[in-house]
Design a protein around this motif. Structure first.
Motif, PDB file in Angstrom:
ATOM      1  N   GLY A  43       0.874  -0.997  -0.001  1.00  0.00           N
ATOM      2  CA  GLY A  43      -0.217   0.072  -0.018  1.00  0.00           C
ATOM      3  C   GLY A  43       0.546   1.439  -0.040  1.00  0.00           C
ATOM      4  N   SER A  44       1.947   1.708  -0.312  1.00  0.00           N
ATOM      5  CA  SER A  44       3.089   2.713  -0.010  1.00  0.00           C
ATOM      6  C   SER A  44       3.053   2.928  -1.690  1.00  0.00           C
ATOM      7  CB  SER A  44       4.547   1.918   0.713  1.00  0.00           C
ATOM      8  OG  SER A  44       5.668   2.760   0.458  1.00  0.00           O
ATOM      9  N   SER A  45       2.654   4.220  -0.726  1.00  0.00           N
ATOM     10  CA  SER A  45       3.180   5.211  -2.164  1.00  0.00           C
ATOM     11  C   SER A  45       5.416   5.689  -2.786  1.00  0.00           C
ATOM     12  CB  SER A  45       3.007   7.045  -1.963  1.00  0.00           C
ATOM     13  OG  SER A  45       3.580   7.351  -0.457  1.00  0.00           O
ATOM     14  N   GLY A  46       5.838   4.870  -2.126  1.00  0.00           N
ATOM     15  CA  GLY A  46       6.911   4.728  -2.003  1.00  0.00           C
ATOM     16  C   GLY A  46       7.837   5.248  -1.688  1.00  0.00           C
ATOM     17  N   THR A  47       9.576   5.075  -1.497  1.00  0.00           N
ATOM     18  CA  THR A  47      10.022   5.390  -0.380  1.00  0.00           C
ATOM     19  C   THR A  47      10.410   7.358  -0.399  1.00  0.00           C
ATOM     20  OG1 THR A  47      11.690   6.284  -1.764  1.00  0.00           O
ATOM     21  CG2 THR A  47      11.567   4.065  -1.135  1.00  0.00           C
ATOM     22  N   ASP A  48       9.498   8.131  -1.731  1.00  0.00           N
ATOM     23  CA  ASP A  48       9.851   9.936  -1.205  1.00  0.00           C
ATOM     24  C   ASP A  48       8.127  10.166  -0.983  1.00  0.00           C
ATOM     25  OD1 ASP A  48      12.433   9.216  -2.476  1.00  0.00           O
ATOM     26  OD2 ASP A  48      11.914   9.680  -4.432  1.00  0.00           O
ATOM     27  N   SER A  49       7.769   9.348  -0.463  1.00  0.00           N
ATOM     28  CA  SER A  49       6.003   9.777  -0.265  1.00  0.00           C
ATOM     29  C   SER A  49       5.893   9.624   0.741  1.00  0.00           C
ATOM     30  CB  SER A  49       5.128  10.494  -1.618  1.00  0.00           C
ATOM     31  OG  SER A  49       5.119   8.737  -2.052  1.00  0.00           O
ATOM     32  N   ASP A  50       5.970   8.005   1.213  1.00  0.00           N
ATOM     33  CA  ASP A  50       5.316   7.588   2.288  1.00  0.00           C
ATOM     34  C   ASP A  50       5.979   8.241   3.086  1.00  0.00           C
ATOM     35  OD1 ASP A  50       4.332   6.209   3.623  1.00  0.00           O
ATOM     36  OD2 ASP A  50       4.030   4.579   2.964  1.00  0.00           O
ATOM     37  N   PRO A  51       5.372   8.699   4.686  1.00  0.00           N
ATOM     38  CA  PRO A  51       6.138   8.663   5.890  1.00  0.00           C
ATOM     39  C   PRO A  51       6.298   8.056   6.373  1.00  0.00           C
ATOM     40  CG  PRO A  51       3.940   9.888   5.249  1.00  0.00           C
ATOM     41  CD  PRO A  51       3.950   8.899   4.138  1.00  0.00           C
ATOM     42  N   LYS A  52       5.817   6.900   6.495  1.00  0.00           N
ATOM     43  CA  LYS A  52       6.652   5.756   7.094  1.00  0.00           C
ATOM     44  C   LYS A  52       8.511   5.431   6.665  1.00  0.00           C
ATOM     45  CE  LYS A  52       3.762   2.520   7.026  1.00  0.00           C
ATOM     46  NZ  LYS A  52       2.208   3.812   5.488  1.00  0.00           N
ATOM     47  N   TYR A  99      17.658  12.005   7.618  1.00  0.00           N
ATOM     48  CA  TYR A  99      16.870  11.807   8.779  1.00  0.00           C
ATOM     49  C   TYR A  99      16.540  12.636  10.186  1.00  0.00           C
ATOM     50  CZ  TYR A  99      13.835   9.976  13.015  1.00  0.00           C
ATOM     51  OH  TYR A  99      12.556   9.091  13.815  1.00  0.00           O
ATOM     52  N   CYS A 100      18.043  13.160  10.539  1.00  0.00           N
ATOM     53  CA  CYS A 100      18.717  13.795  11.876  1.00  0.00           C
ATOM     54  C   CYS A 100      18.552  15.264  11.276  1.00  0.00           C
ATOM     55  CB  CYS A 100      20.218  13.524  11.554  1.00  0.00           C
ATOM     56  SG  CYS A 100      19.851  11.692  12.322  1.00  0.00           S
ATOM     57  N   GLU A 101      18.208  15.367   9.563  1.00  0.00           N
ATOM     58  CA  GLU A 101      18.857  17.466   9.695  1.00  0.00           C
ATOM     59  C   GLU A 101      16.902  17.040   9.473  1.00  0.00           C
ATOM     60  OE1 GLU A 101      21.194  19.297   9.513  1.00  0.00           O
ATOM     61  OE2 GLU A 101      22.140  17.569   9.897  1.00  0.00           O
ATOM     62  N   THR A 102      16.127  16.522   9.554  1.00  0.00           N
ATOM     63  CA  THR A 102      14.765  16.517   8.687  1.00  0.00           C
ATOM     64  C   THR A 102      14.246  17.170  10.488  1.00  0.00           C
ATOM     65  OG1 THR A 102      14.512  16.034   7.156  1.00  0.00           O
ATOM     66  CG2 THR A 102      12.804  15.926   8.214  1.00  0.00           C
TER      67      THR A 102
END
Length: 100
Positions: A8-17, A51-54
């Motif tokens: 069900g994922s929308s992909g590595t760039d748009s999925d918040p998980k 992730y850290c910077e975000t």
């Protein structure tokens, strides 16, 4: 592979998980601290650093710490769990979890 693991994922760039930049509520994260481990030779290293910077730039009020193991590759601690760097990683993780 992501689509197989998470159909069900929308992909590595748009999925918040999979990409914290895509999470509009990241600043509301419930914990007060985050510890991120990366290794020099891992193709996922840039994701951990990002992730850290975000987190730092999200408005989240907690603290984030990035720990890098130089000269190591993905899951080095599983391939050689008794090496010095693996033991130090586990000590760092245990210390982080046990902090009051």
């Amino acid at each position: 592979m992501i689509q197989f693991l998470y159909p069900g994922s929308s992909g590595t760039d748009s999925d918040p998980k999979l990409n914290p930049k895509a999470d509009p509520d990241l600043d509301k994260m419930g914990c007060e601290k985050v510890l991120v481990f990366v290794v020099e030779k891992d193709w996922l290293k840039s994701r951990g650093v990002e992730y850290c910077e975000t987190l730092k730039n999200s408005g989240w009020k907690g603290s984030v710490e990035l720990v890098e193991n130089e000269g190591e590759d993905h899951v080095f601690y599983k391939l050689n769990p008794t090496c010095e760097k693996a033991l130090l990683l586990m000590q760092k993780l245990a210390s982080f979890v046990n902090q009051a």
